[in-house]
Design a protein around this motif. Structure first.
Motif, PDB file in Angstrom:
ATOM      1  N   GLY A 137     -30.841 -25.753 -30.674  1.00  0.00           N
ATOM      2  CA  GLY A 137     -29.914 -25.719 -29.545  1.00  0.00           C
ATOM      3  C   GLY A 137     -28.669 -26.556 -29.760  1.00  0.00           C
ATOM      4  N   GLU A 138     -28.835 -27.727 -30.367  1.00  0.00           N
ATOM      5  CA  GLU A 138     -27.690 -28.614 -30.583  1.00  0.00           C
ATOM      6  C   GLU A 138     -26.720 -28.019 -31.601  1.00  0.00           C
ATOM      7  N   TYR A 139     -27.252 -27.502 -32.694  1.00  0.00           N
ATOM      8  CA  TYR A 139     -26.400 -26.892 -33.724  1.00  0.00           C
ATOM      9  C   TYR A 139     -25.704 -25.655 -33.178  1.00  0.00           C
ATOM     10  N   CYS A 140     -26.440 -24.844 -32.396  1.00  0.00           N
ATOM     11  CA  CYS A 140     -25.839 -23.645 -31.805  1.00  0.00           C
ATOM     12  C   CYS A 140     -24.704 -24.028 -30.858  1.00  0.00           C
ATOM     13  N   ALA A 141     -24.896 -25.087 -30.065  1.00  0.00           N
ATOM     14  CA  ALA A 141     -23.847 -25.536 -29.142  1.00  0.00           C
ATOM     15  C   ALA A 141     -22.594 -25.947 -29.899  1.00  0.00           C
ATOM     16  N   MET A 142     -22.776 -26.599 -31.042  1.00  0.00           N
ATOM     17  CA  MET A 142     -21.616 -27.010 -31.836  1.00  0.00           C
ATOM     18  C   MET A 142     -20.902 -25.801 -32.433  1.00  0.00           C
ATOM     19  N   LEU A 143     -21.663 -24.799 -32.880  1.00  0.00           N
ATOM     20  CA  LEU A 143     -21.045 -23.584 -33.419  1.00  0.00           C
ATOM     21  C   LEU A 143     -20.284 -22.829 -32.325  1.00  0.00           C
ATOM     22  N   VAL A 144     -20.858 -22.799 -31.127  1.00  0.00           N
ATOM     23  CA  VAL A 144     -20.193 -22.141 -30.003  1.00  0.00           C
ATOM     24  C   VAL A 144     -18.882 -22.850 -29.670  1.00  0.00           C
ATOM     25  N   ALA A 145     -18.910 -24.182 -29.653  1.00  0.00           N
ATOM     26  CA  ALA A 145     -17.692 -24.943 -29.385  1.00  0.00           C
ATOM     27  C   ALA A 145     -16.650 -24.690 -30.475  1.00  0.00           C
ATOM     28  N   LEU A 146     -17.101 -24.632 -31.725  1.00  0.00           N
ATOM     29  CA  LEU A 146     -16.197 -24.366 -32.845  1.00  0.00           C
ATOM     30  C   LEU A 146     -15.582 -22.976 -32.724  1.00  0.00           C
ATOM     31  N   ASN A 147     -16.403 -21.992 -32.385  1.00  0.00           N
ATOM     32  CA  ASN A 147     -15.899 -20.636 -32.192  1.00  0.00           C
ATOM     33  C   ASN A 147     -14.879 -20.569 -31.064  1.00  0.00           C
ATOM     34  N   SER A 148     -15.121 -21.334 -30.013  1.00  0.00           N
ATOM     35  CA  SER A 148     -14.206 -21.323 -28.862  1.00  0.00           C
ATOM     36  C   SER A 148     -12.815 -21.789 -29.270  1.00  0.00           C
ATOM     37  N   VAL A 149     -12.756 -22.883 -30.017  1.00  0.00           N
ATOM     38  CA  VAL A 149     -11.466 -23.415 -30.455  1.00  0.00           C
ATOM     39  C   VAL A 149     -10.754 -22.425 -31.378  1.00  0.00           C
ATOM     40  N   PHE A 150     -11.484 -21.900 -32.345  1.00  0.00           N
ATOM     41  CA  PHE A 150     -10.881 -20.965 -33.292  1.00  0.00           C
ATOM     42  C   PHE A 150     -10.430 -19.679 -32.604  1.00  0.00           C
ATOM     43  N   GLN A 151     -11.196 -19.242 -31.587  1.00  0.00           N
ATOM     44  CA  GLN A 151     -10.822 -18.024 -30.886  1.00  0.00           C
ATOM     45  C   GLN A 151      -9.502 -18.183 -30.151  1.00  0.00           C
ATOM     46  N   VAL A 152      -9.359 -19.311 -29.477  1.00  0.00           N
ATOM     47  CA  VAL A 152      -8.109 -19.559 -28.757  1.00  0.00           C
ATOM     48  C   VAL A 152      -6.927 -19.566 -29.720  1.00  0.00           C
ATOM     49  N   LEU A 153      -7.120 -20.171 -30.884  1.00  0.00           N
ATOM     50  CA  LEU A 153      -6.026 -20.309 -31.844  1.00  0.00           C
ATOM     51  C   LEU A 153      -5.771 -19.050 -32.668  1.00  0.00           C
ATOM     52  N   MET A 154      -6.849 -18.298 -32.986  1.00  0.00           N
ATOM     53  CA  MET A 154      -6.738 -17.250 -33.986  1.00  0.00           C
ATOM     54  C   MET A 154      -6.821 -15.815 -33.461  1.00  0.00           C
ATOM     55  N   TYR A 155      -7.327 -15.601 -32.243  1.00  0.00           N
ATOM     56  CA  TYR A 155      -7.599 -14.232 -31.795  1.00  0.00           C
ATOM     57  C   TYR A 155      -6.342 -13.358 -31.806  1.00  0.00           C
ATOM     58  N   ILE A 182      -2.211 -16.420 -25.999  1.00  0.00           N
ATOM     59  CA  ILE A 182      -3.215 -17.465 -26.202  1.00  0.00           C
ATOM     60  C   ILE A 182      -3.776 -17.923 -24.858  1.00  0.00           C
ATOM     61  N   ILE A 183      -2.935 -17.900 -23.834  1.00  0.00           N
ATOM     62  CA  ILE A 183      -3.377 -18.349 -22.506  1.00  0.00           C
ATOM     63  C   ILE A 183      -4.487 -17.452 -21.971  1.00  0.00           C
ATOM     64  N   SER A 184      -4.357 -16.124 -22.145  1.00  0.00           N
ATOM     65  CA  SER A 184      -5.381 -15.208 -21.641  1.00  0.00           C
ATOM     66  C   SER A 184      -6.710 -15.418 -22.352  1.00  0.00           C
ATOM     67  N   VAL A 185      -6.653 -15.688 -23.650  1.00  0.00           N
ATOM     68  CA  VAL A 185      -7.872 -15.969 -24.402  1.00  0.00           C
ATOM     69  C   VAL A 185      -8.491 -17.284 -23.916  1.00  0.00           C
ATOM     70  N   ALA A 186      -7.642 -18.295 -23.713  1.00  0.00           N
ATOM     71  CA  ALA A 186      -8.127 -19.601 -23.259  1.00  0.00           C
ATOM     72  C   ALA A 186      -8.787 -19.498 -21.884  1.00  0.00           C
ATOM     73  N   VAL A 187      -8.223 -18.669 -21.000  1.00  0.00           N
ATOM     74  CA  VAL A 187      -8.802 -18.493 -19.666  1.00  0.00           C
ATOM     75  C   VAL A 187     -10.192 -17.875 -19.765  1.00  0.00           C
ATOM     76  N   SER A 188     -10.339 -16.860 -20.628  1.00  0.00           N
ATOM     77  CA  SER A 188     -11.637 -16.218 -20.813  1.00  0.00           C
ATOM     78  C   SER A 188     -12.663 -17.217 -21.350  1.00  0.00           C
ATOM     79  N   VAL A 189     -12.274 -17.994 -22.352  1.00  0.00           N
ATOM     80  CA  VAL A 189     -13.174 -18.988 -22.934  1.00  0.00           C
ATOM     81  C   VAL A 189     -13.559 -20.037 -21.887  1.00  0.00           C
TER      82      VAL A 189
END
Length: 365
Positions: A137-155, A182-189
């Motif tokens: 659970g802890e590792y998955c939470a960190m991967l989810v947080a990492l994906n969130s940041v990259f999604q906002v920046l890269m989508y 980027i704002i629309s992606v950030a709102v979804s995240v």
């Protein structure tokens, strides 16, 4: 061995029952989809958002946030996070891009819907799949947080590169510009991840301080796990009832979209799990790694597809088919993960033959 609860033991049955219930309600109650669609703010469906937030809250409330920093200090941390980034932001998007062109060369709108799905890395339902398969659970939470940041920046950049630039190289004139802020992606995240993340953090720190960690982990956390599964079933019923008419009206189109999606989930799951075994990741982290790579953020994809192309577009239709395929397939892959554990891992959750960091056997009495 801990006995599974009645809900967990027959979860596959409940998943398919929820799917058929949703389809049945969508057909037998014609005004239901219109009513559910009216409960929206912009492109966000309130019932689905509530279901997803309740579904994600229990796994995030179970995370031991005080131990997260320890993961980054482990010897193979760079290897684990580097592998995750490569799978999520190179292999996954390019695989979906290739499958979309292979299976839908004559359907540009459906193809775009799949490509947008491929670049939307999962930040929601992966928490549930990881929990069901016994992942970390802890590792998955960190991967989810990492994906969130990259999604906002890269989508937005990925959407332009794959849908417009690379598509135009493959077939001149087929590229289509996609304007996503980027704002629309950030709102979804923030909506689908930020709310349950914050609720999980507040719950853990407040109750651990008041009742103690042992009470929290042994008493409270198992009880709220049922909320996650019930919310999952509720979300499935809502999703399928919303799209029942579309699914039944265009069954061949659904099949054509479903085939590359099915290939994607199976290839990404198998590739990621085999790579995790090769790299010596223990079972809980292999599960977190694999389900993060094999699933997608359909909430973001649907929001983008509707916001940019319109709710009646082929792009939106393909985006909607995504979760309809993902839910039953990923629940099947949870069972496949257990097969991998029996076949390739020992009783300690370590890769068979890999004795590094294996705990000592308990003394015989």
């Amino acid at each position: 061995m801990k006995k599974l609860s009645f809900l967990n033991r027959y979860l596959t049955v409940w998943i398919f029952a929820a799917i058929f219930l949703g389809l049945g309600l969508g057909v037998m109650v014609p005004d239901l989809s219109n009513f559910l669609n009216s409960l929206s703010i912009g492109t966000t469906s309130i019932p689905i958002a509530i279901g997803l937030i309740l579904m994600m809250y229990p796994p995030l409330a179970k995370v031991k946030y005080e131990e997260l920093s320890g993961i980054t200090r482990q010897p193979d941390a760079k290897k684990m996070f580097g592998t995750s980034l490569a799978l999520n932001y190179i292999v996954g998007p390019m695989l979906m891009f290739a499958l979309a062109w292979i299976f839908l060369p004559d359907q540009p709108l459906y193809r775009i819907g799949l490509i947008l799905t491929g670049i939307a890395r999962c930040i929601a339902m992966v928490l549930v799949w990881n929990q069901l398969a016994g992942g970390d659970g802890e590792y998955c939470a960190m991967l989810v947080a990492l994906n969130s940041v990259f999604q906002v920046l890269m989508y937005s950049l990925y959407a332009y590169f794959l849908v417009y630039f690379l598509s135009d190289i493959i077939s001149p004139g087929s590229g289509q510009a996609v304007e996503i802020s980027i704002i629309s992606v950030a709102v979804s995240v923030a909506t689908y991840l930020g709310i349950p993340f914050l609720a999980g953090i507040v719950t853990r720190y407040a109750l651990v301080r008041k009742k103690g960690a042992e009470w929290y982990d042994r008493k409270f956390a198992p009880r709220i796990g049922k909320v996650s599964l019930l919310a999952l079933l509720f979300t499935i019923v809502v999703m399928f009832s919303l799209r029942a008419e579309d699914v039944l009206a265009l069954p061949w189109d659904v099949v054509r979209i479903a085939v590359p999606l099915l290939a994607y989930f199976l290839i990404m799951f198998t590739l990621s799990f085999c790579l995790s075994i090769k790299l010596g990741f223990d079972y809980p982290r292999a599960v977190a790694q694999t389900f993060t790579a094999a699933s997608n953020n359909f909430e973001l994809t649907i929001a983008v597809a509707i916001g940019v192309f319109g709710i009646g577009s082929g792009v939106a239709f393909a985006a909607v088919v995504g979760p309809l395929v993902e839910v039953p397939v990923l629940i099947a892959l949870v069972n496949l993960a257990f097969w991998f554990r029996r076949r390739y891992y020992d009783g300690y959750g370590k890769v068979k033959g890999n004795v590094r960091n294996r705990p000592a056997l308990p003394a015989q009495k």
